[in-house]
Design a protein around this motif. Sequence first.
Motif, PDB file in Angstrom:
ATOM      1  N   UNK A  71      10.603   7.104  -1.991  1.00 28.58           N
ATOM      2  CA  UNK A  71      10.390   7.571  -3.354  1.00 28.58           C
ATOM      3  C   UNK A  71       9.464   6.705  -4.183  1.00 28.58           C
ATOM      4  N   UNK A  72       8.990   5.583  -3.610  1.00 30.61           N
ATOM      5  CA  UNK A  72       8.100   4.706  -4.384  1.00 30.61           C
ATOM      6  C   UNK A  72       6.675   4.841  -3.865  1.00 30.61           C
ATOM      7  N   UNK A  73       5.786   5.256  -4.749  1.00 29.96           N
ATOM      8  CA  UNK A  73       4.411   5.512  -4.348  1.00 29.96           C
ATOM      9  C   UNK A  73       3.607   4.221  -4.211  1.00 29.96           C
ATOM     10  N   UNK A  74       2.619   4.259  -3.312  1.00 29.44           N
ATOM     11  CA  UNK A  74       1.708   3.125  -3.167  1.00 29.44           C
ATOM     12  C   UNK A  74       0.800   3.044  -4.390  1.00 29.44           C
ATOM     13  N   UNK A  75      -0.049   2.007  -4.397  1.00 32.56           N
ATOM     14  CA  UNK A  75      -0.985   1.827  -5.508  1.00 32.56           C
ATOM     15  C   UNK A  75      -2.039   2.941  -5.476  1.00 32.56           C
ATOM     16  N   UNK A  76      -2.588   3.291  -6.649  1.00 37.20           N
ATOM     17  CA  UNK A  76      -3.563   4.388  -6.711  1.00 37.20           C
ATOM     18  C   UNK A  76      -4.681   4.279  -5.664  1.00 37.20           C
ATOM     19  N   UNK A  77      -5.131   3.069  -5.417  1.00 38.17           N
ATOM     20  CA  UNK A  77      -6.229   2.896  -4.467  1.00 38.17           C
ATOM     21  C   UNK A  77      -5.817   3.338  -3.062  1.00 38.17           C
ATOM     22  N   UNK A  78      -4.602   2.930  -2.702  1.00 38.01           N
ATOM     23  CA  UNK A  78      -4.063   3.309  -1.394  1.00 38.01           C
ATOM     24  C   UNK A  78      -3.853   4.828  -1.333  1.00 38.01           C
ATOM     25  N   UNK A  79      -3.352   5.386  -2.433  1.00 32.27           N
ATOM     26  CA  UNK A  79      -3.132   6.842  -2.480  1.00 32.27           C
ATOM     27  C   UNK A  79      -4.453   7.579  -2.272  1.00 32.27           C
ATOM     28  N   UNK A  80      -5.506   7.099  -2.942  1.00 31.01           N
ATOM     29  CA  UNK A  80      -6.823   7.723  -2.772  1.00 31.01           C
ATOM     30  C   UNK A  80      -7.296   7.658  -1.330  1.00 31.01           C
ATOM     31  N   UNK A  81      -7.091   6.499  -0.725  1.00 30.10           N
ATOM     32  CA  UNK A  81      -7.511   6.330   0.666  1.00 30.10           C
ATOM     33  C   UNK A  81      -6.816   7.356   1.557  1.00 30.10           C
ATOM     34  N   UNK A  82      -5.512   7.536   1.292  1.00 30.03           N
ATOM     35  CA  UNK A  82      -4.727   8.442   2.131  1.00 30.03           C
ATOM     36  C   UNK A  82      -5.102   9.902   1.891  1.00 30.03           C
ATOM     37  N   UNK A  83      -5.201  10.281   0.622  1.00 29.57           N
ATOM     38  CA  UNK A  83      -5.516  11.690   0.354  1.00 29.57           C
ATOM     39  C   UNK A  83      -6.929  12.036   0.817  1.00 29.57           C
ATOM     40  N   UNK A  84      -7.801  11.026   0.885  1.00 26.40           N
ATOM     41  CA  UNK A  84      -9.163  11.316   1.331  1.00 26.40           C
ATOM     42  C   UNK A  84      -9.216  11.654   2.821  1.00 26.40           C
TER      43      UNK A  84
END
Lengths: 248, 218
Positions: A71-84
């Motif tokens: 339930x705890x999200x990674x940092x925005x940068x990591x999220x961007x890397x993953x969604x990309x």
Amino acid sequence: MAIIEVSNLKKSFGELEVLKQITFDVNKNDVVAVVGPSGSGKSTMLRSLVYLEEINDGSISVAGHKLVESGIYSKPKEINLITSKMGMVFQHFNLFPHLTVQENLEIAPKLLKKEPFSVIQRRSTELLEKVGLSDRAKAYPSQLSGGQKQRVAIARALMMDPEILLFDEPTSALDPELTGEVLQVMKNLAEEHMTMIVVTHEMEFAKEVANRAIFMDNGEIIETGHPSVLFTNPQFDRTKAFLNRTLR
Amino acid sequence: MSTEFINMIMPMLEGAKVTILLFLIAIVSSIPLGFILTLGVKSNNKIVSWLAQTYIYLMRGTPLLLQLLFICFGLPLLPVVGEYLVLDRFVAACLGFILNYAAYFAEIFRGGLLAIDKGQYEASHVLGLNKWQTTTRIILPQMFRIALPAISNESVTLVKDTALLYAVAVPELLHFAQTAVNRDFTVVPFFFAGMIYLAITLVLTMFFKWLERRFKFV
């Protein structure tokens, strides 16, 4: 090898629990069909993978990177890397109406990828050819049929070189005679071993193209298996009832 | 042309210059200001949003004429600060128009934003565009296009509202027309004034029609 790992995913809209304890893996090169009745949480589940929905609990990791853990999200940068790593195709296409077909394809790589524009142009030309729309490059989305729009949307998603493609009911907004051209493009992608998760009502397509089917009902995964097995010999009553309604 | 006619028309054309100048200053300033107000209303910061909404409410909820009179004749009467607020009439009038029209444009832009499907934000997100890129490349171009007919309409209203300068004694087109009518006992200057307004709004309407065609995508 699992490229997507989802465990104990939970999501509520207020009081309403739309996803309860969803757990599944997707392997590289899998084509996964997610089927189930309307309101079963299929789309919400798919949208959670690219952070279009925020989940309340559970973990999602993509290609070894954690999007969210317990339930705890990674940092925005990591999220961007993953969604990309993922591309998504929507039911309602969501093309940019103020841009031409070719511009729709090129805008994201132009802004985000560090490569010369000539390379981007070459790729957009190739991809338009691949989806059979080279002659519509200069057209605006409003000048296209639904099937053409969806093929553009697929090409646009491919421009960012995703490892995984997500489809959220890609043919549900189309006239029946236009679904074939879109499904054909998807079939070609499957043959090229693109990893795909397809939320769909097209049972025939699921049977023919997917190597795995997930049946969801009421926010839960009821059963999963090879489509040929799941569709012909379901283990659970809820699956049977759904298949009876849809496969008739 | 008779000298009489020239004597009548020349001051009116001078007045028309003031009218057009006010119009240009007001529109060029109030559109960006209106857009900033829209962003204010949409802001996640509750105070900023509340301030922007209150501002829009005040500006749209009271007559423009009242606002103009307040800026020209009211501000100087304020205790202590009043003596520093004696503005040149034309400057004061410009200020009044900018502040008032910004509120209307803010509402027009807000309407434009509301008309944009949430799928546009989702597609941008999935493609990896950040908030700034999404706003400037995807949302704003569509918002302006959607808002264009309403902006056009508001601009035509602005041209005609410049006649309110009459009330704060800034000599503009209508002022000179009225003077000529009084001086020469003839209704003709009113017709000429009307024709000049029509000419200005015609050019304006054609310009916006061109913009609409130029950015047509639906």
